[in-house]
Motif scaffolding. Structure first.
Motif, short mmCIF file in Angstrom:
data_model
loop_
_atom_site.label_atom_id
_atom_site.label_comp_id
_atom_site.label_asym_id
_atom_site.label_seq_id
_atom_site.Cartn_x
_atom_site.Cartn_y
_atom_site.Cartn_z
N LYS A 1 -9.55 -13.84 -3.15
CA LYS A 1 -8.91 -15.08 -2.69
C LYS A 1 -8.18 -14.92 -1.37
O LYS A 1 -7.63 -15.89 -0.84
CB LYS A 1 -7.92 -15.60 -3.75
N PHE A 2 -8.14 -13.72 -0.80
CA PHE A 2 -7.36 -13.51 0.43
C PHE A 2 -7.97 -14.24 1.64
O PHE A 2 -7.29 -14.44 2.64
CB PHE A 2 -7.16 -12.02 0.70
N ILE B 1 -4.81 -16.83 2.90
CA ILE B 1 -3.81 -16.04 2.17
C ILE B 1 -3.59 -14.71 2.89
O ILE B 1 -2.46 -14.25 3.03
CB ILE B 1 -4.24 -15.87 0.70
N GLY B 2 -4.66 -14.09 3.35
CA GLY B 2 -4.54 -12.83 4.09
C GLY B 2 -3.74 -13.01 5.37
O GLY B 2 -2.93 -12.15 5.74
N TYR B 3 -3.96 -14.12 6.06
CA TYR B 3 -3.21 -14.37 7.29
C TYR B 3 -1.72 -14.53 6.98
O TYR B 3 -0.87 -14.03 7.72
CB TYR B 3 -3.74 -15.61 8.01
N ILE B 4 -1.41 -15.20 5.89
CA ILE B 4 0.00 -15.38 5.50
C ILE B 4 0.63 -14.01 5.24
O ILE B 4 1.76 -13.75 5.66
CB ILE B 4 0.12 -16.29 4.26
N ALA B 5 -0.09 -13.11 4.57
CA ALA B 5 0.46 -11.78 4.26
C ALA B 5 0.82 -11.04 5.54
O ALA B 5 1.94 -10.52 5.68
CB ALA B 5 -0.55 -10.97 3.45
N GLN B 6 -0.09 -10.99 6.52
CA GLN B 6 0.21 -10.26 7.75
C GLN B 6 1.26 -10.97 8.56
O GLN B 6 2.10 -10.35 9.19
CB GLN B 6 -1.06 -9.96 8.54
N HIS B 7 1.27 -12.30 8.53
CA HIS B 7 2.25 -13.08 9.29
C HIS B 7 3.67 -12.87 8.74
O HIS B 7 4.61 -12.66 9.52
CB HIS B 7 1.87 -14.56 9.23
N VAL B 8 3.81 -12.90 7.42
CA VAL B 8 5.13 -12.69 6.82
C VAL B 8 5.63 -11.27 7.12
O VAL B 8 6.81 -11.07 7.42
CB VAL B 8 5.12 -12.99 5.30
N ALA B 9 4.75 -10.29 7.09
CA ALA B 9 5.15 -8.92 7.43
C ALA B 9 5.63 -8.84 8.88
O ALA B 9 6.69 -8.30 9.17
CB ALA B 9 3.99 -7.95 7.19
N PRO C 1 -4.91 -7.74 16.85
CA PRO C 1 -4.63 -9.18 16.77
C PRO C 1 -4.40 -9.64 15.33
O PRO C 1 -4.98 -9.09 14.39
CB PRO C 1 -5.89 -9.82 17.35
N ASP C 2 -3.56 -10.64 15.18
CA ASP C 2 -3.24 -11.17 13.84
C ASP C 2 -4.50 -11.62 13.09
O ASP C 2 -4.62 -11.42 11.89
CB ASP C 2 -2.27 -12.36 13.95
N SER C 3 -5.44 -12.22 13.81
CA SER C 3 -6.66 -12.71 13.15
C SER C 3 -7.49 -11.56 12.57
O SER C 3 -8.19 -11.74 11.57
CB SER C 3 -7.51 -13.51 14.13
N VAL C 4 -7.38 -10.36 13.16
CA VAL C 4 -8.08 -9.18 12.64
C VAL C 4 -7.29 -8.60 11.46
O VAL C 4 -7.86 -8.28 10.42
CB VAL C 4 -8.30 -8.13 13.75
N LYS C 5 -5.97 -8.48 11.63
CA LYS C 5 -5.13 -7.95 10.54
C LYS C 5 -5.26 -8.81 9.29
O LYS C 5 -5.23 -8.29 8.17
CB LYS C 5 -3.66 -7.89 10.97
N ALA C 6 -5.43 -10.12 9.45
CA ALA C 6 -5.54 -11.03 8.31
C ALA C 6 -6.74 -10.72 7.43
O ALA C 6 -6.78 -11.12 6.26
CB ALA C 6 -5.61 -12.47 8.80
N LYS C 7 -7.71 -9.98 7.98
CA LYS C 7 -8.93 -9.65 7.23
C LYS C 7 -8.91 -8.23 6.68
O LYS C 7 -9.90 -7.77 6.12
CB LYS C 7 -10.16 -9.89 8.10
N ALA D 1 2.71 -20.62 -3.23
CA ALA D 1 2.76 -21.23 -4.56
C ALA D 1 1.76 -22.38 -4.66
O ALA D 1 1.06 -22.53 -5.67
CB ALA D 1 4.17 -21.72 -4.86
N ASN D 2 1.66 -23.17 -3.60
CA ASN D 2 0.68 -24.26 -3.60
C ASN D 2 -0.75 -23.73 -3.60
O ASN D 2 -1.60 -24.24 -4.33
CB ASN D 2 0.91 -25.19 -2.40
N TYR D 3 -1.03 -22.72 -2.80
CA TYR D 3 -2.36 -22.12 -2.79
C TYR D 3 -2.70 -21.58 -4.18
O TYR D 3 -3.83 -21.72 -4.66
CB TYR D 3 -2.42 -20.97 -1.79
N MET D 4 -1.72 -20.92 -4.81
CA MET D 4 -1.96 -20.36 -6.14
C MET D 4 -2.28 -21.47 -7.13
O MET D 4 -3.23 -21.36 -7.91
CB MET D 4 -0.75 -19.56 -6.61
N ARG D 5 -1.51 -22.54 -7.12
CA ARG D 5 -1.76 -23.65 -8.05
C ARG D 5 -3.13 -24.28 -7.81
O ARG D 5 -3.82 -24.67 -8.76
CB ARG D 5 -0.65 -24.68 -7.96
N LEU D 6 -3.54 -24.37 -6.55
CA LEU D 6 -4.87 -24.90 -6.24
C LEU D 6 -5.98 -24.01 -6.80
O LEU D 6 -7.12 -24.45 -6.95
CB LEU D 6 -5.04 -25.08 -4.73
#
Length: 193
Positions: A56-57, A68-76, A101-107, A172-177
């Motif tokens: 699901k990342f 979801i992966g982008y959120i993880a690297q962005h929050v870090a 780049p963030d777009s690469v880290k997100a993956k 939380a919204n992504y998880m509920r979806l």
């Protein structure tokens, strides 16, 4: 009998009055409140990422939203940005983190993203220990997007708390979806269990 009732009523009133007395003042109540909120958000976000399957990342509800992966690297990354301004302590980021780049880290694989996220939270937990109410109005400067900006330490602390709350809500919204229950919605353990 009237005297006994009056004595009992007085004792009950005195006990109730004593229970209403404020506790001794807490040292640094403002920074303590922020620390509690920030660490609580760290816990919820880490638990959320731990519980989301790696498959699901790459998920995002619409093309315009973050994965979801982008959120993880962005929050870090944001955690390091904000928390490095809580005091003199600075993070040690490797070139792989700063030059990619963030777009690469997100993956990157889930375990790598979550590990980096938790490392940023550990850094922030230590950085929070530098805060004191007396120093939160101090001026700080930071660089983001190639531009240096001036602000106050409290703006960085508040910014971190709000950023975490925003991204936890998003997760939380992504998880509920995806038919998953966010950590903050799980039943709380009963005391003593």
């Amino acid at each position: 009998m009237k005297v006994i009732r009056l004595a009992i009523a007085s004792a009950v009133f005195a006990g109730a009055l004593a229970a209403q007395q404020p506790a001794a003042p807490q040292a640094n109540p403002i920074t303590a409140a922020f620390k509690g909120r920030i660490l609580g958000n760290h816990r919820n976000i880490a638990q959320a990422f731990d519980s989301i399957p790696e498959s699901k990342f790459g998920y995002k509800p619409t093309p315009a939203q973050l994965t979801i992966g982008y959120i993880a690297q962005h929050v870090a990354s944001d955690s390091y940005l904000f928390c490095s301004n809580f005091g003199a302590m600075k993070p040690e980021a490797g070139e792989n983190d700063t030059a990619t780049p963030d777009s690469v880290k997100a993956k990157w694989p889930k375990d790598q993203l979550v590990s980096k996220l938790k490392a940023s939270f550990a850094f922030c937990a230590k950085a929070l220990d530098q805060l004191a109410d007396a120093s939160i109005a101090e001026a700080v400067s930071f660089t983001a997007g190639g531009a240096t900006r001036n602000t106050t330490r409290i703006n960085m602390v508040l910014g971190h708390a709000l950023d975490l709350a925003d991204h936890y809500s998003q997760l939380a919204n992504y998880m509920r979806l995806n038919n998953m229950i966010p950590p903050s919605a799980l039943p709380r353990p009963k005391p003593g269990s």
